[in-house]
Design a protein around this motif. Structure first.
Motif, mmCIF file in Angstrom:
data_model
loop_
_atom_site.group_PDB
_atom_site.id
_atom_site.type_symbol
_atom_site.label_atom_id
_atom_site.label_comp_id
_atom_site.label_asym_id
_atom_site.label_seq_id
_atom_site.Cartn_x
_atom_site.Cartn_y
_atom_site.Cartn_z
ATOM 1 N N ASP A 54 -7.458 24.839 1.444
ATOM 2 C CA ASP A 54 -6.897 24.845 2.784
ATOM 3 C C ASP A 54 -5.384 24.861 2.621
ATOM 4 O O ASP A 54 -4.828 23.940 2.013
ATOM 5 C CB ASP A 54 -7.333 23.564 3.509
ATOM 6 C CG ASP A 54 -6.590 23.357 4.804
ATOM 7 O OD1 ASP A 54 -6.788 24.154 5.714
ATOM 8 O OD2 ASP A 54 -5.805 22.402 4.891
ATOM 9 N N TYR A 55 -4.746 25.896 3.113
ATOM 10 C CA TYR A 55 -3.327 26.041 2.804
ATOM 11 C C TYR A 55 -2.397 25.567 3.913
ATOM 12 O O TYR A 55 -1.223 25.847 3.898
ATOM 13 C CB TYR A 55 -3.028 27.490 2.374
ATOM 14 C CG TYR A 55 -3.623 27.743 1.009
ATOM 15 C CD1 TYR A 55 -2.930 27.372 -0.128
ATOM 16 C CD2 TYR A 55 -4.901 28.240 0.870
ATOM 17 C CE1 TYR A 55 -3.490 27.510 -1.377
ATOM 18 C CE2 TYR A 55 -5.477 28.395 -0.373
ATOM 19 C CZ TYR A 55 -4.759 28.025 -1.497
ATOM 20 O OH TYR A 55 -5.321 28.146 -2.735
ATOM 21 N N ASP A 56 -2.938 24.763 4.839
ATOM 22 C CA ASP A 56 -2.121 24.385 5.980
ATOM 23 C C ASP A 56 -0.909 23.522 5.617
ATOM 24 O O ASP A 56 0.220 23.857 5.954
ATOM 25 C CB ASP A 56 -3.003 23.685 7.012
ATOM 26 C CG ASP A 56 -2.316 23.631 8.337
ATOM 27 O OD1 ASP A 56 -1.623 24.610 8.651
ATOM 28 O OD2 ASP A 56 -2.436 22.610 9.033
ATOM 29 N N ALA A 62 0.513 23.352 3.063
ATOM 30 C CA ALA A 62 1.269 24.006 1.990
ATOM 31 C C ALA A 62 2.464 24.773 2.517
ATOM 32 O O ALA A 62 3.347 25.143 1.753
ATOM 33 C CB ALA A 62 0.357 24.976 1.262
ATOM 34 N N ARG A 63 2.497 25.010 3.848
ATOM 35 C CA ARG A 63 3.483 25.951 4.375
ATOM 36 C C ARG A 63 4.899 25.684 3.867
ATOM 37 O O ARG A 63 5.523 26.556 3.294
ATOM 38 C CB ARG A 63 3.452 25.949 5.909
ATOM 39 C CG ARG A 63 2.953 27.280 6.439
ATOM 40 C CD ARG A 63 2.838 27.287 7.925
ATOM 41 N NE ARG A 63 1.558 26.731 8.358
ATOM 42 C CZ ARG A 63 1.422 25.733 9.212
ATOM 43 N NH1 ARG A 63 2.475 25.147 9.736
ATOM 44 N NH2 ARG A 63 0.242 25.320 9.552
ATOM 45 N N ASN A 64 5.382 24.489 4.031
ATOM 46 C CA ASN A 64 6.765 24.214 3.614
ATOM 47 C C ASN A 64 6.873 23.814 2.162
ATOM 48 O O ASN A 64 7.933 23.436 1.697
ATOM 49 C CB ASN A 64 7.370 23.104 4.477
ATOM 50 C CG ASN A 64 7.621 23.620 5.859
ATOM 51 O OD1 ASN A 64 7.744 24.824 6.048
ATOM 52 N ND2 ASN A 64 7.676 22.724 6.814
ATOM 53 N N SER A 123 5.419 25.805 -0.603
ATOM 54 C CA SER A 123 5.583 26.925 -1.536
ATOM 55 C C SER A 123 6.745 27.847 -1.221
ATOM 56 O O SER A 123 7.224 28.537 -2.111
ATOM 57 C CB SER A 123 4.301 27.748 -1.595
ATOM 58 O OG SER A 123 3.270 27.125 -0.943
ATOM 59 N N THR A 124 7.211 27.842 0.059
ATOM 60 C CA THR A 124 8.201 28.844 0.437
ATOM 61 C C THR A 124 9.376 28.924 -0.539
ATOM 62 O O THR A 124 9.725 30.000 -0.974
ATOM 63 C CB THR A 124 8.735 28.607 1.871
ATOM 64 O OG1 THR A 124 8.708 27.204 2.103
ATOM 65 C CG2 THR A 124 7.947 29.340 2.912
ATOM 66 N N ASP A 134 8.143 15.899 6.872
ATOM 67 C CA ASP A 134 7.331 17.049 6.487
ATOM 68 C C ASP A 134 6.795 16.803 5.070
ATOM 69 O O ASP A 134 7.574 16.751 4.113
ATOM 70 C CB ASP A 134 8.221 18.295 6.525
ATOM 71 C CG ASP A 134 7.435 19.540 6.205
ATOM 72 O OD1 ASP A 134 6.629 19.496 5.260
ATOM 73 O OD2 ASP A 134 7.634 20.545 6.895
ATOM 74 N N GLY A 137 5.021 18.661 3.071
ATOM 75 C CA GLY A 137 5.171 19.774 2.136
ATOM 76 C C GLY A 137 6.558 19.783 1.503
ATOM 77 O O GLY A 137 6.738 20.030 0.315
ATOM 78 N N HIS A 138 7.539 19.483 2.346
ATOM 79 C CA HIS A 138 8.937 19.451 1.934
ATOM 80 C C HIS A 138 9.147 18.377 0.853
ATOM 81 O O HIS A 138 9.793 18.598 -0.170
ATOM 82 C CB HIS A 138 9.723 19.101 3.209
ATOM 83 C CG HIS A 138 11.158 19.401 3.129
ATOM 84 N ND1 HIS A 138 12.008 19.276 4.182
ATOM 85 C CD2 HIS A 138 11.916 19.815 2.105
ATOM 86 C CE1 HIS A 138 13.223 19.585 3.808
ATOM 87 N NE2 HIS A 138 13.194 19.928 2.568
#
Ligand code: BTN
Length: 324
Positions: A65-67, A69-71, A73-74, A241, A243-244
């Motif tokens: 589930d890549y939700d 992950a958004r911030n 991998s960018t 965040d 992911g950050h």
């Protein structure tokens, strides 16, 4: 193996909604080609699909589930750490998923993350409370070519990396309680669980699990944790965040890992000591061999805690629960 046949299989699994399916049905989808079916299943596993197998049938337990992950991998600025990251919505424990991936040949730096864990675990076989949407529950796989006794140093290295990442992103100074607890005003915000997979006298892989409490309100903790645990959000009164922050942890980890490979544990030890809260204090250490009281006088060059007992002898503590 064509991407068409992988898509067919994926759609079939998703439609089966976690129920067991007969291998014969899967074989029919692959037009009777058993080799192609086995290869496809292996590909799915490598990219993070989890299956439970029983004789003649299998079912899908979790899919990536890549939700969150958004911030992440960018703009991840690492060479290896976190470059192969797999995100789940729910798993039992990211440690167990990571260990499965190790046996499938996961590469150095593979990261397993889950939004929630149903059986998150901590040291000393304790449960680790891992609700959805609140924390970072992750396991990192590294494969250093080192003797076994060096593996515990990675717990200390990871603790420093997470302190640095939190400092960088949120400007908050954590303290480390040996070996693996990150504390703020005496309350725990993060725990680290390091597990090793051996190859004779060498490390095959180390799975470093870390749980960081990020966006918990006080009411998100069960009653027995309310007085002992805190979150980044409770400390700073802000929402973060995840992911950050996870990205910053991977980046700091990789920097320290490179220093470690080049110069050994000594520079990491100095950094660790700058965050340590237990050193110089009177502590109680509960170990499997008994409970010991004394002054924590430091860590040795391997990262082992040195406890000066009341009779003046210095005891080496390899694993324990400390109270300060
Ligand atoms: C401890 O303080 O006792 C260690 C806690 C480690 C928790 C993390 S959360 C991600 C990974 N998966 C687990 O089941 N445990 C670790």
């Amino acid at each position: 193996m064509s991407s068409g046949s992988m898509d067919k299989l994926r759609a079939f699994f998703q439609a089966s909604k976690g129920q067991f399916v007969q291998k014969n049905e899967l074989l029919a989808l692959m037009e009777g080609n058993e080799e192609s079916l086995l290869k496809s299943l292996k590909e799915f596993q490598k990219s993070g699909y989890l299956f439970e197998q029983e004789e003649g049938k299998l079912r899908l337990l979790a899919e990536p589930d890549y939700d969150i992950a958004r911030n992440f991998s960018t703009s991840l600025m690492t060479e290896h750490i976190g470059q192969n990251a797999i995100f789940y919505q729910e798993v039992s424990s990211t440690q167990d998923v990571a260990k499965q991936l190790v046996s499938l040949g996961a590469v150095e730096g593979t990261l397993v993350v889950s939004d929630r864990q149903t059986k998150g675990r901590g040291r000393m076989e304790r449960n680790w409370h891992s609700p959805g949407g609140k924390g970072i529950w992750a396991s990192l796989i590294i494969r250093p070519r080192l003797p076994l006794e060096q593996a515990p140093q990675f717990t200390l290295l990871t603790a420093v990396a997470i302190c640095q990442a939190i400092e960088k992103i949120a400007d908050v100074q954590m303290k480390i309680k040996w070996p693996n607890d990150l504390l703020f005003n005496g309350k725990k915000i993060c725990g680290i669980l390091t597990e090793m997979i051996n190859r004779q006298y060498e490390i095959d892989a180390i799975v470093i699990g870390f749980g960081v409490n990020i966006n918990h309100e006080a009411s998100d903790f069960p009653p027995d944790l309310v007085d002992k645990a805190t979150s980044l959000s409770l400390i700073t009164k802000k929402h973060w965040d995840r992911g950050h922050l996870l990205r910053a942890i991977c980046e700091q980890f990789e920097k320290l890992y490179k220093i470690y490979v080049q110069s050994g544990f000594a520079p990491i030890k100095i950094l660790w000591e700058s965050y340590a809260t237990s050193i110089g204090k009177r502590i109680t250490a509960r170990t499997v061999a008994g409970t010991f009281e004394g002054e924590a006088i430091g860590i040795d060059p391997q990262g082992v805690l040195l406890l000066k007992l009341d009779d003046g002898k210095v005891k080496h503590i390899y694993s324990a629960d400390l109270s300060i």
